[in-house]
Design a protein around this motif. Sequence first.
Motif, PDB file in Angstrom:
ATOM      1  N   ALA A 291       0.834  -1.207   0.000  1.00  0.00           N
ATOM      2  CA  ALA A 291       0.000   0.000   0.000  1.00  0.00           C
ATOM      3  C   ALA A 291       0.870   1.260   0.000  1.00  0.00           C
ATOM      4  O   ALA A 291       0.609   2.216  -0.748  1.00  0.00           O
ATOM      5  N   GLU A 292       1.916   1.241   0.803  1.00  0.00           N
ATOM      6  CA  GLU A 292       2.812   2.397   0.883  1.00  0.00           C
ATOM      7  C   GLU A 292       3.564   2.601  -0.428  1.00  0.00           C
ATOM      8  O   GLU A 292       3.640   3.727  -0.952  1.00  0.00           O
ATOM      9  N   ALA A 293       4.118   1.515  -0.972  1.00  0.00           N
ATOM     10  CA  ALA A 293       4.888   1.629  -2.207  1.00  0.00           C
ATOM     11  C   ALA A 293       4.006   2.005  -3.392  1.00  0.00           C
ATOM     12  O   ALA A 293       4.409   2.781  -4.267  1.00  0.00           O
ATOM     13  N   TRP A 294       2.795   1.452  -3.451  1.00  0.00           N
ATOM     14  CA  TRP A 294       1.875   1.732  -4.540  1.00  0.00           C
ATOM     15  C   TRP A 294       1.461   3.198  -4.536  1.00  0.00           C
ATOM     16  O   TRP A 294       1.465   3.876  -5.579  1.00  0.00           O
ATOM     17  N   ALA A 295       1.141   3.722  -3.355  1.00  0.00           N
ATOM     18  CA  ALA A 295       0.737   5.130  -3.255  1.00  0.00           C
ATOM     19  C   ALA A 295       1.901   6.047  -3.615  1.00  0.00           C
ATOM     20  O   ALA A 295       1.712   7.078  -4.272  1.00  0.00           O
ATOM     21  N   ALA A 296       3.120   5.680  -3.205  1.00  0.00           N
ATOM     22  CA  ALA A 296       4.285   6.519  -3.476  1.00  0.00           C
ATOM     23  C   ALA A 296       4.605   6.588  -4.957  1.00  0.00           C
ATOM     24  O   ALA A 296       5.283   7.521  -5.404  1.00  0.00           O
ATOM     25  N   ARG A 297       4.125   5.625  -5.719  1.00  0.00           N
ATOM     26  CA  ARG A 297       4.405   5.589  -7.156  1.00  0.00           C
ATOM     27  C   ARG A 297       3.186   5.942  -8.001  1.00  0.00           C
ATOM     28  O   ARG A 297       3.047   5.523  -9.135  1.00  0.00           O
ATOM     29  N   GLY A 298       2.310   6.701  -7.413  1.00  0.00           N
ATOM     30  CA  GLY A 298       1.174   7.226  -8.157  1.00  0.00           C
ATOM     31  C   GLY A 298      -0.006   6.302  -8.260  1.00  0.00           C
ATOM     32  O   GLY A 298      -0.946   6.561  -9.018  1.00  0.00           O
ATOM     33  N   GLY A 299       0.007   5.188  -7.531  1.00  0.00           N
ATOM     34  CA  GLY A 299      -1.114   4.270  -7.577  1.00  0.00           C
ATOM     35  C   GLY A 299      -2.337   4.842  -6.890  1.00  0.00           C
ATOM     36  O   GLY A 299      -2.226   5.612  -5.939  1.00  0.00           O
ATOM     37  N   GLY A 300      -3.500   4.481  -7.364  1.00  0.00           N
ATOM     38  CA  GLY A 300      -4.744   4.960  -6.785  1.00  0.00           C
ATOM     39  C   GLY A 300      -5.921   4.342  -7.495  1.00  0.00           C
ATOM     40  O   GLY A 300      -5.771   3.424  -8.308  1.00  0.00           O
ATOM     41  N   PRO A 301      -7.112   4.827  -7.208  1.00  0.00           N
ATOM     42  CA  PRO A 301      -8.319   4.261  -7.848  1.00  0.00           C
ATOM     43  C   PRO A 301      -8.227   4.351  -9.372  1.00  0.00           C
ATOM     44  O   PRO A 301      -7.731   5.339  -9.926  1.00  0.00           O
ATOM     45  N   ARG A 302      -8.707   3.300 -10.037  1.00  0.00           N
ATOM     46  CA  ARG A 302      -8.669   3.246 -11.499  1.00  0.00           C
ATOM     47  C   ARG A 302      -9.984   2.681 -12.010  1.00  0.00           C
ATOM     48  O   ARG A 302     -10.657   1.923 -11.326  1.00  0.00           O
ATOM     49  N   GLU A 303     -10.335   3.034 -13.246  1.00  0.00           N
ATOM     50  CA  GLU A 303     -11.503   2.460 -13.915  1.00  0.00           C
ATOM     51  C   GLU A 303     -11.042   1.215 -14.660  1.00  0.00           C
ATOM     52  O   GLU A 303     -10.646   1.270 -15.827  1.00  0.00           O
ATOM     53  N   VAL A 304     -11.047   0.092 -13.979  1.00  0.00           N
ATOM     54  CA  VAL A 304     -10.475  -1.137 -14.532  1.00  0.00           C
ATOM     55  C   VAL A 304     -11.411  -1.740 -15.578  1.00  0.00           C
ATOM     56  O   VAL A 304     -12.632  -1.785 -15.397  1.00  0.00           O
TER      57      VAL A 304
END
Length: 457
Positions: free
Chosen positions: A230-243
């Motif tokens: 969760a920490e690494a994903w958020a730090a690299r611009g990860g977030g909600p997406r329209e999958v």
Amino acid sequence: MGASQGRTAGFTRHELPGLRVHVRPDPRFKRVTAVLAWQMPLAAETASPFALLPRLLRRGTRRHPDLPSLERALADLYGAHLGVGVEKMGDRHLATLTLTWPAGRFVPGAAGPGEALARRALGLLLEVFAEPYLEGEGFPAQRVEEERTAQIQRIRALVNDKASYALRHCVEHLCAGEPYGISELGDPDRLATLDGEDLVRLHRRVRAVAPLDLLVTGPVEPGAVVEAVAEAWAARGGGPREVLELPPPVIRGPRPEPRRVEETLPMEQGWLVLGLRAPIGFDHPLRPALEMYNGILGGFVHSKLFMNVRERASLAYSAWSRLVRGKGLILAMAGIDPRRRADAEAIMLRQIDDMAAGRIDDRELEATRRSLVNGLRSDQDQPAAVIRTALESLVYGHDEDPEAAIARLHEVGRDEVRQVAQQVGLDTVYFLHGGTPAADGGAGRGGDRAAGGDGGR
């Protein structure tokens, strides 16, 4: 930290914004294995850049801009290994980044199950996916040139393995007009035109809409893994997406009249492939019986094809069958003397007819059941196989718990196998040979012909 959302093939599933994380603690393994997987529809227009993308991601990141720098980062994780993969599963194109590193108890000075090491490793894995090294608006031109040239060479080299070549070309004809008929490796002509900006556009599309799953197994603590991701994903611009909602695979029965295809290449032997179809997909109640059917037909050394085509009739130096579980396809194959083609085909078809008539003895049934169950149990000792089972469950939307799968195999009887056999039909006959005229006549005359294939499909 994402809340637990259930289980998939023994993995506990956690939903993060735009990313599903699946964790399966297993203290038996000496290394931790993490696979980041993304899927897109398998399509001719995107197959080539999709096949190339993971190899370019593996070349460097913003913080580690070239291979030597990235290899040093892996070495700092006590000899971690980063690999890439591309395959087709059902009618989807699947790409993976796989990172393995030693479990904490094998690292000098590490405490507990190695949470700090796992945090660094998972951060690097997400960095490779989300933050590739770019020059301007694209991947570096020299790297693109190197990787596309290497990929074209891999495709061209397929012709050197005649059995694999025959299988691939049979599938092209068997699944003509379906996504599964498209090569997961891409097309040489299309690959040759790709540039760095084409690949960045695809990468942005993948990041925006592709279903994205991270699967982790080994001696890990699930809460710590999910927190680190969760920490690494958020730090690299990860977030909600329209999958994207990806369609299910095409499942159908055989065509009314089998299609016959012959192809010639410089070779001494011949490869005969019978492409069979059944309208039985991954989630069909009869799928365990379909697996039993394939095992009895040609999956093992006790099978009908091996015993009758190879051992008793001495018509083949190799005879077996392969099941494509998510498509209801069976590829029955024999390596033969081209002059004995009609005899070999007749005996292969007789085995299929015998199964439809219920001519399956107890020895074949029980030996196949034991072999399948042993295979499933053996898979549980291999991290890669454990993760693949979970990936199939995710792609096909049907939980494949290994113990439940074993229980279902134990319930399959002769009647269910016969029920499947009566739905299996011949769709395509593909024959690859060196141009030697058939000496025994009969089967295989006429049909489509191709000469001098280029190995690039």
